[in-house]
Design a protein around this motif. Structure first.
Motif, PDB file in Angstrom:
ATOM      1  N   LEU A 179      67.150 -37.366  -7.136  1.00  0.00           N
ATOM      2  CA  LEU A 179      67.302 -38.505  -6.242  1.00  0.00           C
ATOM      3  C   LEU A 179      66.593 -38.309  -4.908  1.00  0.00           C
ATOM      4  O   LEU A 179      66.187 -39.257  -4.271  1.00  0.00           O
ATOM      5  N   VAL A 224      78.244 -39.307  -6.242  1.00  0.00           N
ATOM      6  CA  VAL A 224      77.052 -40.137  -6.010  1.00  0.00           C
ATOM      7  C   VAL A 224      76.207 -39.543  -4.890  1.00  0.00           C
ATOM      8  O   VAL A 224      74.985 -39.442  -4.962  1.00  0.00           O
ATOM      9  N   ILE A 225      76.891 -39.142  -3.823  1.00  0.00           N
ATOM     10  CA  ILE A 225      76.159 -38.649  -2.650  1.00  0.00           C
ATOM     11  C   ILE A 225      75.515 -37.298  -2.917  1.00  0.00           C
ATOM     12  O   ILE A 225      74.372 -37.053  -2.571  1.00  0.00           O
ATOM     13  N   GLN A 282      66.481 -45.423   7.022  1.00  0.00           N
ATOM     14  CA  GLN A 282      65.364 -46.132   6.421  1.00  0.00           C
ATOM     15  C   GLN A 282      64.525 -45.234   5.549  1.00  0.00           C
ATOM     16  O   GLN A 282      63.356 -45.506   5.318  1.00  0.00           O
ATOM     17  N   SER A 283      65.145 -44.140   5.097  1.00  0.00           N
ATOM     18  CA  SER A 283      64.321 -43.134   4.430  1.00  0.00           C
ATOM     19  C   SER A 283      63.953 -43.506   3.000  1.00  0.00           C
ATOM     20  O   SER A 283      63.065 -42.945   2.413  1.00  0.00           O
ATOM     21  N   GLY A 284      64.628 -44.416   2.434  1.00  0.00           N
ATOM     22  CA  GLY A 284      64.283 -44.746   1.044  1.00  0.00           C
ATOM     23  C   GLY A 284      65.000 -43.889   0.024  1.00  0.00           C
ATOM     24  O   GLY A 284      64.780 -44.003  -1.182  1.00  0.00           O
ATOM     25  N   LYS A 285      65.853 -43.037   0.504  1.00  0.00           N
ATOM     26  CA  LYS A 285      66.592 -42.217  -0.458  1.00  0.00           C
ATOM     27  C   LYS A 285      67.929 -42.892  -0.726  1.00  0.00           C
ATOM     28  O   LYS A 285      68.681 -43.212   0.175  1.00  0.00           O
ATOM     29  N   ILE A 286      68.236 -43.021  -1.930  1.00  0.00           N
ATOM     30  CA  ILE A 286      69.405 -43.805  -2.374  1.00  0.00           C
ATOM     31  C   ILE A 286      70.704 -43.233  -1.831  1.00  0.00           C
ATOM     32  O   ILE A 286      71.574 -43.947  -1.334  1.00  0.00           O
ATOM     33  N   GLN A 287      70.746 -41.947  -1.887  1.00  0.00           N
ATOM     34  CA  GLN A 287      72.005 -41.321  -1.512  1.00  0.00           C
ATOM     35  C   GLN A 287      72.268 -41.504  -0.016  1.00  0.00           C
ATOM     36  O   GLN A 287      73.415 -41.630   0.396  1.00  0.00           O
ATOM     37  N   LEU A 329      62.995 -39.524  -5.131  1.00  0.00           N
ATOM     38  CA  LEU A 329      62.736 -40.935  -5.393  1.00  0.00           C
ATOM     39  C   LEU A 329      62.862 -41.743  -4.109  1.00  0.00           C
ATOM     40  O   LEU A 329      63.876 -42.342  -3.831  1.00  0.00           O
ATOM     41  N   ASP A 330      61.797 -41.718  -3.254  1.00  0.00           N
ATOM     42  CA  ASP A 330      61.854 -42.467  -2.010  1.00  0.00           C
ATOM     43  C   ASP A 330      60.658 -43.406  -1.872  1.00  0.00           C
ATOM     44  O   ASP A 330      60.172 -43.657  -0.777  1.00  0.00           O
ATOM     45  N   ALA A 331      60.209 -43.938  -3.007  1.00  0.00           N
ATOM     46  CA  ALA A 331      59.053 -44.830  -2.959  1.00  0.00           C
ATOM     47  C   ALA A 331      59.354 -46.174  -2.341  1.00  0.00           C
ATOM     48  O   ALA A 331      58.435 -46.901  -1.999  1.00  0.00           O
ATOM     49  N   LEU A 332      60.623 -46.515  -2.196  1.00  0.00           N
ATOM     50  CA  LEU A 332      60.965 -47.814  -1.634  1.00  0.00           C
ATOM     51  C   LEU A 332      60.798 -47.882  -0.112  1.00  0.00           C
ATOM     52  O   LEU A 332      60.925 -48.924   0.491  1.00  0.00           O
ATOM     53  N   THR A 333      60.531 -46.751   0.452  1.00  0.00           N
ATOM     54  CA  THR A 333      60.322 -46.784   1.899  1.00  0.00           C
ATOM     55  C   THR A 333      58.815 -46.782   2.187  1.00  0.00           C
ATOM     56  O   THR A 333      58.008 -46.565   1.294  1.00  0.00           O
ATOM     57  N   LYS A 337      66.808 -42.249  11.689  1.00  0.00           N
ATOM     58  CA  LYS A 337      65.635 -42.589  10.892  1.00  0.00           C
ATOM     59  C   LYS A 337      65.949 -42.552   9.398  1.00  0.00           C
ATOM     60  O   LYS A 337      65.338 -43.244   8.591  1.00  0.00           O
ATOM     61  N   LEU A 396      78.660 -46.436   3.521  1.00  0.00           N
ATOM     62  CA  LEU A 396      80.050 -46.001   3.535  1.00  0.00           C
ATOM     63  C   LEU A 396      80.562 -45.889   4.964  1.00  0.00           C
ATOM     64  O   LEU A 396      81.657 -46.334   5.277  1.00  0.00           O
ATOM     65  N   GLU A 449      57.039 -44.927   4.311  1.00  0.00           N
ATOM     66  CA  GLU A 449      56.363 -43.713   4.829  1.00  0.00           C
ATOM     67  C   GLU A 449      55.384 -43.133   3.853  1.00  0.00           C
ATOM     68  O   GLU A 449      55.691 -42.878   2.726  1.00  0.00           O
ATOM     69  N   VAL A 487      73.702 -44.863   0.482  1.00  0.00           N
ATOM     70  CA  VAL A 487      75.121 -44.887   0.100  1.00  0.00           C
ATOM     71  C   VAL A 487      75.956 -44.347   1.240  1.00  0.00           C
ATOM     72  O   VAL A 487      76.996 -44.928   1.600  1.00  0.00           O
ATOM     73  N   ILE A 488      75.495 -43.242   1.800  1.00  0.00           N
ATOM     74  CA  ILE A 488      76.279 -42.619   2.876  1.00  0.00           C
ATOM     75  C   ILE A 488      76.420 -43.574   4.042  1.00  0.00           C
ATOM     76  O   ILE A 488      77.523 -43.780   4.566  1.00  0.00           O
TER      77      ILE A 488
END
Lengths: 101, 677
Positions: free
Chosen positions: A92, A21-22, B650-655, A95-99, B647, B662, A101, B658-659
């Protein structure tokens, strides 16, 4: 002895799943990782079923987990499809549109 | 406090002396007023000063006649302002004495002063600093009058120096003239040399001989007879006289002093200041013992010849008169040294009158010469005046005749007195000194010849018939009358009535002291007359017959020597002034190299310290740069990195999410495991 082995294997598989996943770029591969995690937890259930009063209850739990996993995968794939249609990429990192910035 | 007491005493002088005191104080008052009035009130100062002079003359004449003819006799006052009066401490007091000789000279000084004041009104007309001139003149007159009134040696010394100061002020009056300043300097310095000798004499008289008052000077002399101290004092007095009355070797200041205004020269260098030396000689004459006296006489006679020779070749009228003054002072000094001080005072008086007159006449000639046409003081230029009035020629003739000691004139009488005294002394000293004793009289006779020669020469050159006369002569009445009056007084009649040939009948001599023993040597007068005639004839031969005033052009080295007065001036300049210049150059060298070297060394030290501290500072900066900064940068880096990492939550990156979740889970598990297990 078997117990320990099973648990260890499950843990190891779980970690592998988290790693996938990571560390994977593709979203679908991340989903595969989630599947792997689910399967690992299933194996853990199996390992701990030894200490239940009724060992057969483990089978039921595992079936439930599998079903939910399937459903979840379906939903996940639907999301991935929608995301792909919107953003045209499945990386992945992109895909950072949820933040904000 | 004591000073106030002194002033009180001064004003409470008894009787006639007080008038004399007021007369001199008037001059001081006028000088002070002139200082206050300043440049704005030039005419006012001039008029006040002249009026003061006239008033003082009246007062002074009154005081003098009272003293000379009245029963009052000698008035004197003695008071001290140190507070030691009456104690055994031999500190001299300030003392005033107004006796007969003093009264005579007092009157003469006042008369000359008035004449010069009136003359100055004409001569110094248009001068920008007229106030200052009259202030200086009055200051000088005050000092001279107080000198004459001095009652002891100490007071005389005070005013002696003051008179020298006044002379310095007047010689250097025209400050824009560089030669005047230098001349004033020379006069002051040579005078100071004389003053130093006088101080030594004063010390000897006051401390060793325990005396100094002029009243008791004969007793003092009697007490200390045959003592070496008296001789020493006499020699030191001679030093003082050399300085003030311009005798050899200090005579060079007088010709140079002619750079000052002519009326000042007339006052100071003809009649009064240079006479102070002779007056001193008169006052201390009891103290002169034969050895010192003979030395004094020889110096005086030698000076007379030296100066007379220089006068014979001068073309500048003022310098000629200056050398003539030195010469005449020389013969006065001769008489003073040989015990004939009364004769020297007599000659002093007549000389004051005719020499002042000569200077004033010279001033008229100088004033009449138009600007820019050459040297206004050259007699070859004066010969070109046309329309010279007869009275002027007559005045000049009278004065020159008195100078040359021609019979029927005042100069003849006084010079005869001096010659007779000297001859008498020479004949009586023949026993002790042999042929040497005749030096004074021989030199004096030679001087008669020289004096007659240059007087006649002056007259002949000025009024020679052969020179083309182109410059018109003019003068103002302010200048005419004083010159005329003085020439009038050069006539014999005012000095010895009725006999023009016998000075012993002069009214002056009895007042000057005890009976003057003129000796039996009347034959010396005929010898002197012979020399006078020789001198006049010689001058007429050269200048009257040959009719060429430019005869001597000075190519001759001997003539150059005499003309420049034996290069004494140059000698002093090189020797003494040169010595001082060398010393000052040396001290400048020391200042630049040694003292400034120390200063530079200190500056170097400071610079080194500055550099060192700068290096220290830079060292600490280096430390900061090399050691402290990396650490700080490290910290900053760390904070930056951790901030950037944090920072990323809050980056908006899913991974990333997850990290982080964890990690959080791990932390929570760790924490809870402590509580569970």
């Amino acid at each position: 002895m078997t117990f320990l082995l099973t648990t260890t294997t499950a843990a190891f598989l779980f970690c592998l799943g988290i790693a996938m996943v990571i560390a994977r770029k593709n979203a679908i591969l991340a989903l595969i990782g989630i599947e792997l995690m689910l399967n690992a937890s299933n194996l853990n259930l199996v390992a701990f079923s030894n200490f239940w009063p009724q060992k057969e209850n483990a089978h039921v739990a595992i079936l439930f987990v599998m079903a939910i996993a399937a459903a979840e995968v379906a939903v996940g794939l639907a999301i991935v499809l929608k995301v792909y249609r919107k953003f045209r990429t499945l990386e992945l990192n992109e895909l950072d549109a949820l933040t904000e910035e | 406090m004591k000073n106030l007491l002194f002033i009180q005493h001064y004003f409470s002088l008894s009787g006639v002396v007080s008038y004399a005191g007021y007369a001199s104080l008037l001059f001081l008052f006028s000088a002070g007023l002139g200082t206050l009035i300043g440049k704005k009130g030039n005419q006012l100062t001039a008029r006040i000063s002249t009026l003061v002079s006239a008033a003082a003359l009246l007062l002074g004449l009154f005081a003098s006649t009272s003293t000379l003819f009245g029963e009052i006799g000698i008035s004197s006052a003695r008071f001290s302002f140190w507070g030691f009066a009456g104690s055994e401490f031999p500190l001299p007091a300030f003392s005033i004495l107004f006796d007969k000789p003093g009264a005579l000279i007092f009157s003469i000084v006042l008369f000359i002063s008035l004449v010069v004041h009136i003359y100055s009104l004409g001569y110094m007309k248009g001068e920008a600093n007229l106030s200052r001139y009259f202030v200086f003149l009055d200051l000088f007159t005050f000092s001279m009058l107080m000198l004459v009134m001095a009652g002891n040696l100490f007071t005389l010394c005070i005013f002696w120096e003051l008179v020298g100061f006044g002379s310095w002020l007047l010689i250097g009056f025209w400050t824009e003239k560089r030669t005047a300043g230098i001349a004033a300097q020379k006069a002051m310095i040579l005078n100071r040399v004389g003053d130093a000798c006088l101080l030594a004499a004063l010390l000897i008289v006051t401390l060793v001989l325990q005396g100094g008052d002029f009243l008791g000077i004969e007793e003092l002399a009697a007490r200390w007879r045959n003592s070496g101290w008296i001789t020493l004092a006499g020699l030191f007095f001679m030093g003082g006289i050399m300085g003030k009355s311009a005798q050899f070797p200090l005579q060079i200041w007088l010709p140079k002093a002619m750079a000052g205004p002519t009326p000042a020269s007339a006052m100071i260098h003809a009649a009064t200041m240079v006479a102070a030396g002779v007056f001193l000689l008169f006052r201390i004459s009891p103290l002169i013992d034969p050895v010192a006296g003979f030395t004094i006489a020889c110096i005086g006679a030698f000076t007379a010849i030296l100066a007379g020779l220089s006068a014979c070749v001068q073309w500048d009228i003022k310098k000629l008169l200056a050398y003539s003054t030195i010469s005449q002072l020389g013969i006065m000094v001769v008489a003073g040294g040989l015990g004939g001080a009364q004769a020297s005072i007599f000659h002093l008086s007549t000389h004051a009158v005719f020499k002042c007159g000569l200077f004033l006449s010279a001033g008229i000639l100088i004033h009449a010469w138009p600007k820019g046409k050459g040297d206004p003081q050259d007699i070859r230029n004066h010969a070109q005046f046309s329309g010279v009035p007869l009275w002027f020629k007559g005045a000049l003739l009278f004065q020159l005749a008195a100078l040359a000691a021609i019979p029927f004139f005042s100069g003849f009488l006084s010079k005869e007195a001096i010659l007779e005294v000297t001859a008498a002394w020479s004949f009586s000293a023949h026993n002790r000194l042999g042929a040497l004793g005749f030096i004074p009289i021989v030199l004096l006779l030679l001087n008669s010849f020289i004096t007659a020669y240059y007087s006649a020469r002056l007259f002949l050159i000025l009024f020679s018939k052969e020179v083309k006369r182109t410059i018109h002569f003019h003068s103002s009445s302010f200048m005419i009358f004083p010159a005329l009056i003085l020439s009038l007084f050069s006539f014999f009649i005012f000095w010895s009535f009725p006999n023009p040939f016998n000075p012993a009948q002069s009214w002056m001599l009895p007042f000057l002291g005890k009976r003057l023993d003129l000796g039996e040597v009347h034959g010396v007068v005929w010898v002197s007359l012979f020399f006078v005639g020789l001198g006049v004839f010689g001058a007429w031969f050269i200048f009257g017959l040959n009719k060429n005033p430019n005869l001597r052009t000075g190519k001759n080295t001997v003539l150059n020597l005499i003309y420049s007065h034996y290069y004494l001036d140059t000698l002093y300049d090189r020797l003494i002034a040169g010595l001082f210049f060398r010393m000052s150059r040396f001290s400048r060298w020391v200042d630049v190299h040694v003292i400034d070297g120390w200063v530079k060394g200190a500056a170097m030290l400071l610079w080194g310290a500055g550099k060192f501290s700068y290096n220290l500072v830079s060292l600490s900066w280096q430390i900061e740069k090399r050691m402290i900064d990396p650490v700080l940068l490290l910290i900053v880096d760390g904070v930056k990195t951790s901030a950037s990492r944090l920072k990323e939550t809050q980056s908006g990156k899913i991974q990333q999410w997850v990290i982080f979740s964890l990690i959080l889970l791990l932390i929570l598990v760790l924490i809870f495991s402590y509580f569970i297990v």
